[in-house]
Each structure stands twice: as C-alpha cells, then as structure tokens.
Design a protein around this motif. Structure first.
Motif, PDB file in Angstrom:
ATOM      1  N   ALA A  50       0.834  10.001  -2.699  1.00  0.00           N
ATOM      2  CA  ALA A  50       1.400   8.976  -1.815  1.00  0.00           C
ATOM      3  C   ALA A  50       2.586   9.503  -1.035  1.00  0.00           C
ATOM      4  CB  ALA A  50       1.806   7.757  -2.645  1.00  0.00           C
ATOM      5  N   ALA A  54       2.090   9.692   2.943  1.00  0.00           N
ATOM      6  CA  ALA A  54       2.826   8.685   3.715  1.00  0.00           C
ATOM      7  C   ALA A  54       4.198   9.169   4.153  1.00  0.00           C
ATOM      8  CB  ALA A  54       2.972   7.411   2.885  1.00  0.00           C
ATOM      9  N   GLY A 185      -3.153   5.562   7.647  1.00  0.00           N
ATOM     10  CA  GLY A 185      -2.095   5.071   6.781  1.00  0.00           C
ATOM     11  C   GLY A 185      -2.639   4.648   5.435  1.00  0.00           C
ATOM     12  N   PRO A 187      -2.865   1.835   2.426  1.00  0.00           N
ATOM     13  CA  PRO A 187      -2.684   0.380   2.273  1.00  0.00           C
ATOM     14  C   PRO A 187      -1.362   0.063   1.567  1.00  0.00           C
ATOM     15  CG  PRO A 187      -4.888   1.050   1.611  1.00  0.00           C
ATOM     16  CD  PRO A 187      -4.120   2.307   1.826  1.00  0.00           C
ATOM     17  N   THR A 188      -0.670  -0.943   2.053  1.00  0.00           N
ATOM     18  CA  THR A 188       0.632  -1.309   1.498  1.00  0.00           C
ATOM     19  C   THR A 188       0.534  -1.661   0.013  1.00  0.00           C
ATOM     20  OG1 THR A 188       1.298  -2.167   3.658  1.00  0.00           O
ATOM     21  CG2 THR A 188       2.614  -2.839   1.762  1.00  0.00           C
ATOM     22  N   VAL A 189      -0.511  -2.357  -0.362  1.00  0.00           N
ATOM     23  CA  VAL A 189      -0.678  -2.749  -1.774  1.00  0.00           C
ATOM     24  C   VAL A 189      -0.798  -1.518  -2.661  1.00  0.00           C
ATOM     25  CG1 VAL A 189      -2.183  -3.946  -3.407  1.00  0.00           C
ATOM     26  CG2 VAL A 189      -1.741  -4.941  -1.156  1.00  0.00           C
ATOM     27  N   LEU A 191       0.347   1.527  -1.977  1.00  0.00           N
ATOM     28  CA  LEU A 191       1.648   2.202  -1.985  1.00  0.00           C
ATOM     29  C   LEU A 191       2.603   1.534  -2.969  1.00  0.00           C
ATOM     30  CD1 LEU A 191       2.450   3.073   1.745  1.00  0.00           C
ATOM     31  CD2 LEU A 191       2.220   4.660  -0.164  1.00  0.00           C
ATOM     32  N   GLU A 192       2.635   0.219  -2.980  1.00  0.00           N
ATOM     33  CA  GLU A 192       3.534  -0.495  -3.890  1.00  0.00           C
ATOM     34  C   GLU A 192       3.143  -0.255  -5.345  1.00  0.00           C
ATOM     35  OE1 GLU A 192       6.326  -2.017  -3.211  1.00  0.00           O
ATOM     36  OE2 GLU A 192       6.047  -1.437  -1.119  1.00  0.00           O
ATOM     37  N   ARG A 195       4.274   3.236  -6.191  1.00  0.00           N
ATOM     38  CA  ARG A 195       5.734   3.339  -6.266  1.00  0.00           C
ATOM     39  C   ARG A 195       6.301   2.773  -7.564  1.00  0.00           C
ATOM     40  NH1 ARG A 195       6.428   1.792   0.069  1.00  0.00           N
ATOM     41  NH2 ARG A 195       6.318   3.932   0.873  1.00  0.00           N
TER      42      ARG A 195
END
Length: 309
Positions: A50, A54, A185, A187-189, A191-192, A195
C-alpha cells in the motif's frame, strides 16, 4: 543530542522488553517468533504494498538513490571480505563475514526506526529500496560466493532464487511498484484496512528483535566479531554516504532520502545471519556479532542522527 536520544530510546526500550520477556520466560520464544512471522509474512507485505502503490515518491526507483545504496553495500561487502582476507581467513569465512557487513535488518529494525525519525512515507520508500537491493543483488551475490567453495550448481541457484522470489516482503514491494506503474488508485476502504496494521507491525517487529537476541548466547569474543561489527555499523553507512555524495552531492532535494538510506545502512545485520554462521561453524561469531551490533547500534545511530540532524 538529548533530543535524538529521546527520539530513538523508545525503540530500544521495546527491544529490551522483548529480550526480557524471553529471558524471564514470561512468554515462550516460539510465541514471539510466531508473532514476528505474522508481521513479516502478512502485515508488512500488505503495508509495504500500500505504501509503495499509493505513495507520492518515486524513491524505490530513483536511480541515484538506488545506485548509491547498491554500490555502497557492494563496497561494504568488499571491505568485509578484504579485512578477513588480510586476517588470513579461508574463502568461506571471508564470504560469511562480508555478508554480515553488507545486509541490514531492514524489516524488523530499519522500518520502525525510519518511521520514528523520517516519517512513514520516507520509511516505506527507503525500506522498499533496501528490500529490492538486498534480495535481488546483495544476498544472491553473497550466497553464490559462499557456495563457490562447495561447488556452485544450477540446482543451488534455482533454490536460491526460488526462495528469494517467494519472499512475501519482496512480493509486496514489487506488486506495489507494478500497481503504481499502472496509474490506478487503491480503494479507500482497502487502504484504511491496511493502515490499521501499520501501528501494530512496528512494536511487534521490535519485540521480535529483542526476543531473537535473547535466544542467542554471547560467546567468547573473536577478532571476527570486531571486524564484522565495525564494518557493519561504521563501514557500511560511511560507504553508502560517500557514494550518495558522489551521485547526489550535498545540495540535493533528496537530502532526507539520502539521510534515511545512510541510517538504514547503519543498522545491525539481518537476523538470519545466524543461519550462515552455522553453515561455516561460526555460529558463535554470528551470535556474538548480532548481540554486539544490536547493543552498540544505540550509540552509533545516536551519533549518526546527530551528525545528519
């Protein structure tokens, strides 16, 4: 200087905690090793993927950073081999000592320290770079040189590269580079979710370092221990720093990345160094060098960070 010590002291406190937990048998060494394997085989590969995919930097592929670290590491390998040669050691021992001089404990040790000092993005970029260099260049070279003594065969080379190419960390870094090259990119989900693993990986990795050291025994000091320790903690960062200045100079906009690369070179040797010590009946040297380098690195890293500011 006191600010720098306060900055890195928590890192070494966690290492000492891991050491004590194993020595007093509060937890089993196998349990801590298992947690370390979970980090190295699952958490870190995803986090590295990630961070590289990103990230806003191109550090892992920046030619000057990549080349300067590679050349500095190869020179450090040559320094270790040369000093052992001057000491009259046979080829296998020379190759074994040289490996300890040129491969850092980038995953368990380097990533937490670089995150504390330089921030998460720089830390993961430099880690990805070191991972590529150590797994694709330094380690294959070192193992090949070691195996020359017993006869280097295609079967041995296949096993070597099969082991390297199935390394989860390397797969994570390479996958991140490929994904980034596509321009897509993440997906935001996703990445979260990844993280959430980041703050867990660093402390477990440091506890695992302490636990690994606790399982070793401090043997009688030999000159080989002194050669390896000095070459790793002083020679490797000096040579990476010199080649970095040669390629980038002192006024580069990549100054922070230069500093992070030098700090990564100043780390103790990788934990699996013990396996190569066993191969040449130098496990006592490998264990003592690992313990000595880990303990002394607190002072050498503090001094280095003070000089780099």
């Amino acid at each position: 200087m006191s600010d720098i010590i306060r900055l890195i002291l928590p890192i070494y406190i966690l290492i000492v905690v891991g050491f004590v937990l194993i020595r007093i048998r509060y937890i089993a060494a196998a349990d801590l090793r298992g947690a370390g394997r979970l980090v190295i085989r699952f958490f870190l590969p995803l986090v590295v993927f990630a961070a590289v995919a990103a990230g806003d930097h191109d550090t892992a592929l920046h030619p000057a950073i990549f080349i300067s670290y590679t050349i500095g590491s190869l020179l450090s390998y040559g320094l270790g081999y040369g000093t052992a040669l001057l000491a009259g050691k046979p080829h296998g021992v020379r190759a074994f000592e040289a490996m300890g001089c040129s491969c850092s404990n980038s995953a368990f040790f380097g990533l937490p320290i670089s995150t504390f000092v330089f921030g998460q993005q720089i830390a993961f970029d430099i880690f990805a770079m070191a991972l590529l260099i150590e797994n694709l260049i330094i380690t294959p070279l070192a193992v090949s040189v070691i195996e020359v003594e017993s006869g280097l065969t295609w079967a041995k080379l296949r096993r070597l590269f099969a082991g390297i190419l199935t390394n989860p960390l390397l797969i994570g870094a390479l996958s991140g580079l490929v994904w980034k090259a596509t321009g897509l990119g993440l997906p935001t989900v996703l990445l979260e979710a990844i993280r959430l693993m980041t703050p867990v990986a660093a402390p477990i990795a440091l506890l695992a370092v302490g636990g690994a050291v606790a399982e070793l025994s401090l043997k009688t000091f030999r000159w080989g221990v002194i050669r390896i320790t000095l070459c790793k903690l002083l020679g490797h960062p000096l040579l990476v720093g010199a080649t970095s200045l040669l390629f980038l100079g002192t006024h580069s906009d990549l100054g922070t990345l230069q500093a992070a690369a030098i700090v990564n070179a100043a780390l103790p040797m990788m934990s699996v160094y013990m396996l190569f010590g066993i191969r040449f009946h130098r496990e006592d040297v490998a264990a003592t060098a690992l313990i000595t380098a880990t303990a002394l690195s607190f002072f050498t890293l503090s001094a280095l960070l003070y000089l780099l500011r």
